[in-house]
Design a protein around this motif. Structure first.
Motif, PDB file in Angstrom:
ATOM      1  N   SER A 119       0.820  -1.212   0.000  1.00 13.19           N
ATOM      2  CA  SER A 119       0.000   0.000   0.000  1.00 13.19           C
ATOM      3  C   SER A 119       0.852   1.259   0.000  1.00 13.19           C
ATOM      4  N   GLN A 120       2.115   1.128   0.454  1.00  4.20           N
ATOM      5  CA  GLN A 120       3.018   2.281   0.493  1.00  4.20           C
ATOM      6  C   GLN A 120       4.459   1.818   0.316  1.00  4.20           C
ATOM      7  N   ARG A 124      10.710   8.712   2.232  1.00  7.09           N
ATOM      8  CA  ARG A 124       9.977   9.802   2.877  1.00  7.09           C
ATOM      9  C   ARG A 124      10.918  10.890   3.393  1.00  7.09           C
ATOM     10  N   HIS A 130       9.855   3.741   3.545  1.00  7.53           N
ATOM     11  CA  HIS A 130       8.702   3.087   4.161  1.00  7.53           C
ATOM     12  C   HIS A 130       8.099   2.079   3.193  1.00  7.53           C
TER      13      HIS A 130
END
Length: 186
Positions: A119-120, A124, A130
């Motif tokens: 999902s990610q 960052r 992440h």
């Protein structure tokens, strides 16, 4: 001559692509003993990534929260394919199971399939790569209990460069492979 023109243009276009390409490389497996799994064969399904993370461009998050491409830096392979193969290779090197990425190459189906859905996946602004989502363990013969396992991994970036992001991505995928192995361990 009209047949050669498209080939010539294609050749020239390929020569113009001189952007450096970066591997999402796995660290060498240094473990002496392999993790003993409850299964002997394991198939890794094609990893599913969000659209922004499956592009050939390396991205990083700016102070404003926007993910922007790093000028002149590309992945060496499509990220979904690279992640799928890296997970399969890592599990093959560190566990007792025979592991392959889909499509399964043997006549008899694998005892277990692992389906990773990210999902990610982003470099960052906090200085970490992440990687989050879930993986599903399915077993048609019920060799193991089927389940869905969430994961959230954050790996510090040695640098905010393309090479630093690629290295952190590789370490994050290695950690994910370790979590998958732990979930299937005896």
């Amino acid at each position: 001559m009209t047949r050669l023109l498209p080939l010539l243009l294609l050749s020239l276009a390929a020569c113009g692509d001189t952007d450096p390409r970066y591997l999402m490389a796995s660290a060498p497996a240094t473990e002496v003993s392999r993790v003993s799994l409850r299964v002997t064969t394991l198939e890794i399904r094609q990893v599913t990534l969000p659209a922004y993370a499956n592009d050939e461009l390396l991205l990083r998050e700016g102070a404003d929260g926007a993910l922007t491409p790093i000028e002149g830096a590309l992945w060496a392979d499509t990220p979904a394919r690279a992640m799928t193969q890296q997970i399969a290779d890592r599990l093959s090197a560190t566990t007792t199971a025979q592991v392959a990425a889909e499509p399964w190459p043997l006549a008899r189906p694998a005892q277990v399939e692992v389906d990773v859905r990210v999902s990610q996946m982003a470099s960052r602004a906090d200085g970490k790569l992440h990687l989050a989502g879930q993986f599903a363990v399915s077993s048609f013969d019920q060799v193991v209990r089927e389940r869905i396992v969430p994961f959230a991994i954050a790996v510090p970036l040695a640098s905010d460069t393309p090479a630093g992001i690629a290295a952190a991505s590789g370490r994050a995928v290695d950690q994910l492979a370790g979590q998958i192995a732990a979930s299937l361990a005896r």
